[in-house]
Design an enzyme around this catalytic site. Structure first.
Site, PDB file in Angstrom:
ATOM      1  CD  GLN A  49      -2.584  -1.198   2.643  1.00  0.00           C
ATOM      2  OE1 GLN A  49      -2.070  -1.757   3.612  1.00  0.00           O
ATOM      3  NE2 GLN A  49      -3.777  -0.638   2.715  1.00  0.00           N
ATOM      4  CG  ASN A  50       4.107   1.270   2.376  1.00  0.00           C
ATOM      5  OD1 ASN A  50       3.090   1.586   2.986  1.00  0.00           O
ATOM      6  ND2 ASN A  50       5.017   0.455   2.887  1.00  0.00           N
ATOM      7  CB  VAL A  51       3.150   6.084  -2.613  1.00  0.00           C
ATOM      8  CG1 VAL A  51       1.664   5.803  -2.769  1.00  0.00           C
ATOM      9  CG2 VAL A  51       3.396   7.081  -1.485  1.00  0.00           C
ATOM     10  CG  ASP A  52       7.986   3.485   0.753  1.00  0.00           C
ATOM     11  OD1 ASP A  52       8.429   2.432   0.248  1.00  0.00           O
ATOM     12  OD2 ASP A  52       7.382   3.480   1.845  1.00  0.00           O
ATOM     13  CG  HIS A  76      -2.770   2.463  -2.057  1.00  0.00           C
ATOM     14  ND1 HIS A  76      -2.791   2.387  -0.678  1.00  0.00           N
ATOM     15  CD2 HIS A  76      -3.917   1.850  -2.466  1.00  0.00           C
ATOM     16  CE1 HIS A  76      -3.888   1.763  -0.276  1.00  0.00           C
ATOM     17  NE2 HIS A  76      -4.583   1.440  -1.349  1.00  0.00           N
ATOM     18  CB  CYS A 119      -0.945  11.558 -23.498  1.00  0.00           C
ATOM     19  SG  CYS A 119       0.586  11.493 -22.508  1.00  0.00           S
ATOM     20  CB  THR A 147      -1.616  -3.128   7.132  1.00  0.00           C
ATOM     21  OG1 THR A 147      -2.153  -4.323   7.712  1.00  0.00           O
ATOM     22  CG2 THR A 147      -0.655  -3.500   6.020  1.00  0.00           C
ATOM     23  CB  ALA A 192       8.566  -4.220  10.453  1.00  0.00           C
TER      24      ALA A 192
END
Length: 236
Positions: free
Chosen positions: A92-95, A110, A121, A178, A220
Site C-alpha cells: 500500500q506504500n507509495v515509497d 496505491h 495522454c 498495516t 518489523a
C-alpha cells in the site's frame, strides 16, 4: 509438499523504521494537512499547486540519503529471490523502498511517489523532481496535466485483477505493518482465511487482527526477518 503461493501485504508500518512518517503519526506530514485538501481528485482540481507542493515534499523526503530500505524490506526481497513457488508482494506504500531492496514480484496498489502520470495522454514514467501546474508532459508536451502517480481517496487501486488472481491461489497470506482500516486491502484476509494460513506481523494489533490465524506483534525489522527464516526453513 509443494511450496504454497504466498501473498504478502505491506503498509506504512514497514517503512516507519526507515524514517518515513505513517498516515497516523501525530507529528507527521499528514497531521498538518486534511485529506480532503491534498489527497483527492477534487482537491487537485481545486488547488493543484497545493497538492503538488504536498507531494513534492514527500518526494523530496524519499530522496534523503538517510531514508533507505531496512531489514524488513531486505528480508522480503530475499524471500522473493529464494522462494521456489509463486509469490506476490502487494504494498500500500507509495515509497520505493521495496524496489530498492530488490523485490521483483511486486505490486504498488496505491501507486508510486517516484512516478508521474499525465492526465492528457495517460503516460506514466519515473519522476524524481518537483511537479507544478505548469510542468509539461515528457510524452505529449502538454502542460497542466501532470500529477503524482498515486491513488487518491475515491480512486480505484491499481492492478486489482493481478492481486485477486494471487489471492485466489493463496496458501499463505501475511499482512505486515498495516492498520487494517483501509479497503480493499483490509478485506484481503477475509477472502483467504478459510482456505489459507494467515499471519499478521505488526507493531500492535490491527483493527482486523482477530481475523488472522496467528498474530505476532513487535518491530518489523525483528519480526519480518524471523518470519522469512522460518518460512524458508519450512518450504525453501
Amino acid at each position: 509438499m509443494a511450496a504454497p503461493t504466498i501473498v504478502i501485504l505491506t503498509g506504512a508500518g514497514i517503512s516507519r523504521e526507515s524514517g518515513l512518517h505513517t498516515f497516523r503519526d501525530p507529528d507527521g506530514i499528514w497531521a498538518r494537512h486534511r485529506i480532503e485538501d491534498v489527497a483527492t481528485p477534487e482537491a487537485f482540481a481545486r488547488d493543484p499547486a497545493l497538492v503538488q507542493g504536498f507531494y513534492n515534499a514527500r518526494r523530496a523526503a524519499l530522496r534523503d540519503p538517510a531514508i533507505r530500505p531496512n531489514a524488513a524490506h531486505e528480508a522480503l526481497a530475499e524471500l522473493d529471490w529464494r522462494w521456489p513457488g509463486d509469490l506476490l508482494l502487494v504494498t500500500q506504500n507509495v515509497d520505493d523502498l521495496h524496489d530498492r531492496a530488490g523485490s521483483r514480484r511486486l505490486v504498488h496498489m496505491h501507486g508510486e511517489l517516484a512516478k508521474a502520470r499525465c492526465l492528457r495522454c495517460g503516460a506514466v514514467g519515473p519522476w524524481e523532481g518537483d511537479l507544478s501546474p505548469e510542468t509539461p508532459c515528457p510524452a505529449c508536451g502538454a502542460a497542466g496535466g501532470m500529477r503524482p502517480h498515486v491513488v487518491w481517496f475515491g480512486e480505484l487501486p491499481l492492478e486489482m485483477e493481478r492481486i485477486e488472481a494471487a489471492l485466489d491461489d493463496c496458501g499463505l497470506f501475511v499482512s505486515i505493518g498495516t492498520s487494517g482500516a483501509v479497503y480493499p486491502a483490509a478485506g484481503f484476509v477475509r477472502e483467504v482465511r478459510h482456505r489459507a494460513e494467515t499471519l499478521e506481523l505488526n507493531l500492535e494489533p490491527s483493527e482486523g487482527s482477530h481475523l488472522f490465524g496467528e498474530a505476532r506483534h513487535g518491530p518489523a525489522t525483528v519480526l519480518v526477518p524471523a518470519f522469512v527464516r522460518e518460512v524458508l526453513a519450512r518450504w525453501g
